[in-house]
Motif scaffolding. Sequence first.
Motif, PDB file in Angstrom:
ATOM      1  N   SER A 198      23.526 -54.967 -44.890  1.00  0.00           N
ATOM      2  CA  SER A 198      23.832 -53.637 -45.434  1.00  0.00           C
ATOM      3  C   SER A 198      22.838 -53.228 -46.516  1.00  0.00           C
ATOM      4  O   SER A 198      22.754 -52.051 -46.880  1.00  0.00           O
ATOM      5  CB  SER A 198      25.249 -53.622 -46.005  1.00  0.00           C
ATOM      6  N   ARG A 199      22.056 -54.184 -47.001  1.00  0.00           N
ATOM      7  CA  ARG A 199      21.043 -53.892 -48.018  1.00  0.00           C
ATOM      8  C   ARG A 199      19.688 -53.544 -47.411  1.00  0.00           C
ATOM      9  O   ARG A 199      18.775 -53.123 -48.141  1.00  0.00           O
ATOM     10  CB  ARG A 199      20.883 -55.091 -48.956  1.00  0.00           C
ATOM     11  N   LEU A 200      19.516 -53.726 -46.107  1.00  0.00           N
ATOM     12  CA  LEU A 200      18.223 -53.450 -45.478  1.00  0.00           C
ATOM     13  C   LEU A 200      17.710 -52.038 -45.751  1.00  0.00           C
ATOM     14  O   LEU A 200      16.503 -51.850 -45.985  1.00  0.00           O
ATOM     15  CB  LEU A 200      18.302 -53.698 -43.964  1.00  0.00           C
ATOM     16  N   PRO A 201      18.561 -51.015 -45.741  1.00  0.00           N
ATOM     17  CA  PRO A 201      18.048 -49.658 -46.006  1.00  0.00           C
ATOM     18  C   PRO A 201      17.445 -49.471 -47.394  1.00  0.00           C
ATOM     19  O   PRO A 201      16.723 -48.495 -47.622  1.00  0.00           O
ATOM     20  CB  PRO A 201      19.296 -48.776 -45.830  1.00  0.00           C
ATOM     21  N   TYR A 202      17.712 -50.394 -48.314  1.00  0.00           N
ATOM     22  CA  TYR A 202      17.192 -50.259 -49.673  1.00  0.00           C
ATOM     23  C   TYR A 202      15.817 -50.913 -49.850  1.00  0.00           C
ATOM     24  O   TYR A 202      15.234 -50.838 -50.923  1.00  0.00           O
ATOM     25  CB  TYR A 202      18.194 -50.848 -50.676  1.00  0.00           C
ATOM     26  N   ALA A 203      15.311 -51.539 -48.798  1.00  0.00           N
ATOM     27  CA  ALA A 203      13.967 -52.113 -48.863  1.00  0.00           C
ATOM     28  C   ALA A 203      12.924 -51.005 -48.792  1.00  0.00           C
ATOM     29  O   ALA A 203      13.169 -49.923 -48.244  1.00  0.00           O
ATOM     30  CB  ALA A 203      13.758 -53.098 -47.716  1.00  0.00           C
ATOM     31  N   ALA A 204      11.746 -51.267 -49.354  1.00  0.00           N
ATOM     32  CA  ALA A 204      10.648 -50.296 -49.273  1.00  0.00           C
ATOM     33  C   ALA A 204      10.057 -50.254 -47.871  1.00  0.00           C
ATOM     34  O   ALA A 204       9.414 -49.277 -47.485  1.00  0.00           O
ATOM     35  CB  ALA A 204       9.571 -50.652 -50.293  1.00  0.00           C
ATOM     36  N   GLY A 205      10.276 -51.321 -47.095  1.00  0.00           N
ATOM     37  CA  GLY A 205       9.800 -51.383 -45.721  1.00  0.00           C
ATOM     38  C   GLY A 205      10.374 -52.621 -45.056  1.00  0.00           C
ATOM     39  O   GLY A 205      10.790 -53.565 -45.737  1.00  0.00           O
ATOM     40  N   ILE A 206      10.410 -52.610 -43.723  1.00  0.00           N
ATOM     41  CA  ILE A 206      10.876 -53.764 -42.961  1.00  0.00           C
ATOM     42  C   ILE A 206       9.731 -54.258 -42.084  1.00  0.00           C
ATOM     43  O   ILE A 206       9.218 -53.517 -41.230  1.00  0.00           O
ATOM     44  CB  ILE A 206      12.094 -53.416 -42.090  1.00  0.00           C
ATOM     45  N   LEU A 207       9.316 -55.489 -42.308  1.00  0.00           N
ATOM     46  CA  LEU A 207       8.294 -56.124 -41.493  1.00  0.00           C
ATOM     47  C   LEU A 207       8.995 -56.885 -40.372  1.00  0.00           C
ATOM     48  O   LEU A 207      10.033 -57.514 -40.597  1.00  0.00           O
ATOM     49  CB  LEU A 207       7.462 -57.097 -42.324  1.00  0.00           C
ATOM     50  N   VAL A 208       8.442 -56.819 -39.158  1.00  0.00           N
ATOM     51  CA  VAL A 208       9.083 -57.463 -38.015  1.00  0.00           C
ATOM     52  C   VAL A 208       8.071 -58.368 -37.320  1.00  0.00           C
ATOM     53  O   VAL A 208       6.923 -57.968 -37.086  1.00  0.00           O
ATOM     54  CB  VAL A 208       9.599 -56.426 -36.992  1.00  0.00           C
ATOM     55  N   ASN A 209       8.532 -59.579 -36.963  1.00  0.00           N
ATOM     56  CA  ASN A 209       7.637 -60.544 -36.327  1.00  0.00           C
ATOM     57  C   ASN A 209       7.624 -60.336 -34.811  1.00  0.00           C
ATOM     58  O   ASN A 209       8.142 -61.135 -34.036  1.00  0.00           O
ATOM     59  CB  ASN A 209       8.058 -61.976 -36.673  1.00  0.00           C
ATOM     60  N   THR A 210       7.013 -59.232 -34.421  1.00  0.00           N
ATOM     61  CA  THR A 210       6.863 -58.909 -33.003  1.00  0.00           C
ATOM     62  C   THR A 210       5.680 -57.967 -32.878  1.00  0.00           C
ATOM     63  O   THR A 210       4.997 -57.682 -33.869  1.00  0.00           O
ATOM     64  CB  THR A 210       8.149 -58.264 -32.445  1.00  0.00           C
ATOM     65  N   TRP A 211       5.415 -57.480 -31.665  1.00  0.00           N
ATOM     66  CA  TRP A 211       4.359 -56.490 -31.501  1.00  0.00           C
ATOM     67  C   TRP A 211       4.862 -55.355 -30.615  1.00  0.00           C
ATOM     68  O   TRP A 211       5.848 -55.501 -29.884  1.00  0.00           O
ATOM     69  CB  TRP A 211       3.073 -57.122 -30.964  1.00  0.00           C
ATOM     70  N   GLU A 212       4.213 -54.223 -30.724  1.00  0.00           N
ATOM     71  CA  GLU A 212       4.683 -52.982 -30.104  1.00  0.00           C
ATOM     72  C   GLU A 212       4.999 -53.146 -28.624  1.00  0.00           C
ATOM     73  O   GLU A 212       6.061 -52.725 -28.152  1.00  0.00           O
ATOM     74  CB  GLU A 212       3.636 -51.872 -30.283  1.00  0.00           C
ATOM     75  N   ASN A 213       4.108 -53.750 -27.859  1.00  0.00           N
ATOM     76  CA  ASN A 213       4.270 -53.787 -26.411  1.00  0.00           C
ATOM     77  C   ASN A 213       5.328 -54.764 -25.940  1.00  0.00           C
ATOM     78  O   ASN A 213       5.716 -54.736 -24.770  1.00  0.00           O
ATOM     79  CB  ASN A 213       2.935 -54.131 -25.729  1.00  0.00           C
ATOM     80  N   LEU A 214       5.792 -55.651 -26.805  1.00  0.00           N
ATOM     81  CA  LEU A 214       6.810 -56.613 -26.387  1.00  0.00           C
ATOM     82  C   LEU A 214       8.182 -55.956 -26.277  1.00  0.00           C
ATOM     83  O   LEU A 214       9.008 -56.349 -25.452  1.00  0.00           O
ATOM     84  CB  LEU A 214       6.876 -57.794 -27.357  1.00  0.00           C
ATOM     85  N   ASP A 215       8.446 -54.958 -27.094  1.00  0.00           N
ATOM     86  CA  ASP A 215       9.760 -54.306 -27.082  1.00  0.00           C
ATOM     87  C   ASP A 215       9.593 -52.827 -27.449  1.00  0.00           C
ATOM     88  O   ASP A 215      10.009 -52.385 -28.519  1.00  0.00           O
ATOM     89  CB  ASP A 215      10.710 -55.009 -28.049  1.00  0.00           C
ATOM     90  N   VAL A 216       8.986 -52.090 -26.547  1.00  0.00           N
ATOM     91  CA  VAL A 216       8.650 -50.688 -26.806  1.00  0.00           C
ATOM     92  C   VAL A 216       9.894 -49.878 -27.136  1.00  0.00           C
ATOM     93  O   VAL A 216       9.915 -49.088 -28.087  1.00  0.00           O
ATOM     94  CB  VAL A 216       7.913 -50.084 -25.588  1.00  0.00           C
ATOM     95  N   GLN A 217      10.971 -50.067 -26.362  1.00  0.00           N
ATOM     96  CA  GLN A 217      12.157 -49.222 -26.507  1.00  0.00           C
ATOM     97  C   GLN A 217      12.800 -49.383 -27.880  1.00  0.00           C
ATOM     98  O   GLN A 217      13.090 -48.388 -28.563  1.00  0.00           O
ATOM     99  CB  GLN A 217      13.180 -49.549 -25.418  1.00  0.00           C
ATOM    100  N   ARG A 218      13.056 -50.617 -28.312  1.00  0.00           N
ATOM    101  CA  ARG A 218      13.756 -50.810 -29.587  1.00  0.00           C
ATOM    102  C   ARG A 218      12.895 -50.405 -30.773  1.00  0.00           C
ATOM    103  O   ARG A 218      13.396 -49.833 -31.740  1.00  0.00           O
ATOM    104  CB  ARG A 218      14.222 -52.253 -29.729  1.00  0.00           C
ATOM    105  N   ILE A 219      11.608 -50.709 -30.720  1.00  0.00           N
ATOM    106  CA  ILE A 219      10.739 -50.328 -31.829  1.00  0.00           C
ATOM    107  C   ILE A 219      10.688 -48.806 -31.954  1.00  0.00           C
ATOM    108  O   ILE A 219      10.749 -48.255 -33.062  1.00  0.00           O
ATOM    109  CB  ILE A 219       9.335 -50.938 -31.655  1.00  0.00           C
ATOM    110  N   ALA A 220      10.629 -48.123 -30.822  1.00  0.00           N
ATOM    111  CA  ALA A 220      10.646 -46.656 -30.855  1.00  0.00           C
ATOM    112  C   ALA A 220      11.964 -46.145 -31.430  1.00  0.00           C
ATOM    113  O   ALA A 220      11.985 -45.193 -32.224  1.00  0.00           O
ATOM    114  CB  ALA A 220      10.424 -46.101 -29.455  1.00  0.00           C
ATOM    115  N   ALA A 221      13.075 -46.778 -31.048  1.00  0.00           N
ATOM    116  CA  ALA A 221      14.380 -46.358 -31.572  1.00  0.00           C
ATOM    117  C   ALA A 221      14.458 -46.563 -33.076  1.00  0.00           C
ATOM    118  O   ALA A 221      14.937 -45.686 -33.810  1.00  0.00           O
ATOM    119  CB  ALA A 221      15.496 -47.135 -30.871  1.00  0.00           C
ATOM    120  N   LEU A 222      13.989 -47.700 -33.558  1.00  0.00           N
ATOM    121  CA  LEU A 222      14.036 -47.995 -34.994  1.00  0.00           C
ATOM    122  C   LEU A 222      13.213 -46.990 -35.800  1.00  0.00           C
ATOM    123  O   LEU A 222      13.555 -46.657 -36.932  1.00  0.00           O
ATOM    124  CB  LEU A 222      13.520 -49.412 -35.248  1.00  0.00           C
ATOM    125  N   LYS A 223      12.148 -46.491 -35.199  1.00  0.00           N
ATOM    126  CA  LYS A 223      11.276 -45.556 -35.907  1.00  0.00           C
ATOM    127  C   LYS A 223      11.672 -44.091 -35.725  1.00  0.00           C
ATOM    128  O   LYS A 223      11.455 -43.277 -36.621  1.00  0.00           O
ATOM    129  CB  LYS A 223       9.833 -45.744 -35.433  1.00  0.00           C
TER     130      LYS A 223
END
Length: 474
Positions: A198-223
């Motif tokens: 529940s504290r994630l929205p208060y971060a200045a940014g979220i870094l994710v250990n993946t790359w764009e082409n591995l999960d196009v749909q979810r990364i697009a949704a998150l953004k």
Amino acid sequence: MKPHVSFLPSPGMGHIIPLFQLAKCLVFNHGFQVSFFVITTQSSAAQDQFTRSAAELSPDLNIISLPETDVSGIIFEDMRILTQICVITRESIKSLKPMLIELNPTPVALIIDIFTTDAMEICEELSIPVYSFFTASTPLLALSLYLPTLDFEVEGEFVDLPAPVEIPGCKPMRTEDLLDQLKDRKNDEYKWYLLNVSRLPYAAGILVNTWENLDVQRIAALKQNSFFRSIPTPPVFPIGPLIKEEETLKEKDAEILAWLDNQPCESVLFVALGSGGTLSSKQLIELAWGLEMSKQKFILVVRKPTDANASGTYFTVGSDEDDPSAYLPDGFLEKTSGVGVVVPSWVPQLAVLRHRSTGAFLSHCGWNSALESLVQGVPMIAWPMYAEQRMNSTMLVEEIGVAVKAAAEIGEVVVGRKEIETTVREVMQGEKGKMLRSRAAELKRSANEALDGGGSSYLSLSLLVDIWKSYLKK
């Protein structure tokens, strides 16, 4: 002056390693100074060895041990693993504020992981921006950001829902694939998990250990999805895959690699269930005989079984090794002599996955191990055990197409030896195995392209670097 950032992972090698890889990248590729805080309370032997070697890498990479705290009165045997992690973390970071104040220069950012969010309040007092490095997979990140809404809207247990969980903009998630910590909302584990995410929205940014082409749909949704934008979700930076680049090899490790040198290309199945995973006694027996019946070459990393807890070695990984003959089936070592290698407790996983003789990886599907396998182009047999590993397994099998799953019969908990034999042969010798290896090779190329100059992860990290450097000018 070099820009200075700090890191604070929670206990456990699965949390420490990806944050440390990012720290190294910043020091050696981007000219940063790094202070890397380590929680030492109840640390494992593997963690202690790791941090000792890490301290020797560069004068710009400073390993700082948070003082051990006495948790004997607040940690109990019946506590689940996540509760233990969160309690240890909360007690350990009580000393963080004065240690941050003493750092010179003041860090331009603190990078935390999912279970060290207590540091956000400290950093707010010190005007230090906090970034969350979400070291798990994108399915879990999407679910975690959606969880406060799910918690508010759903009464009763999530596992009793009549249909899969519909996460906005993402593929539906079956209730059986939900994170273990979400399957009992009355348990403290659930409350700790909900508090941290529940504290994630208060971060200045979220870094994710993946790359764009591995999960196009979810990364697009998150953004871009209106739900995630309304939370609001901080900027999301896919910067992976960040995995270990090297390992310290012991004499026995050299013997394992020498054995691999003498095996045909892609002929060996590597069986390893993570730094914290343990099988039940019955499951270990079935796995062993399934491997023997398959007649395939293998390396089996094995630990003393436990019938109580699948994550039973989380805080003891790297400790003294047992004699596998004490708990493997009678006659197994003799029957597989020359065909397989049995290793107690620990192997240099990356070195084995990199080896030309390794043809597949029977894995627990922890995200670090999954990434290591993908980067090396090795297909998987999915064997999820706890935490978020079932959702990772589903993603690897059904979405990415780089794995198959060995499944227990309906109504059974233990995967039988015949199923194991069939699955192993299918992957090592069958047409399915050829398809998986081809797909794994594609993903290896995709991962390398993401990290190369001009690739999506390279550009994402470069953007972060520019942001942190800009803080120096303020």
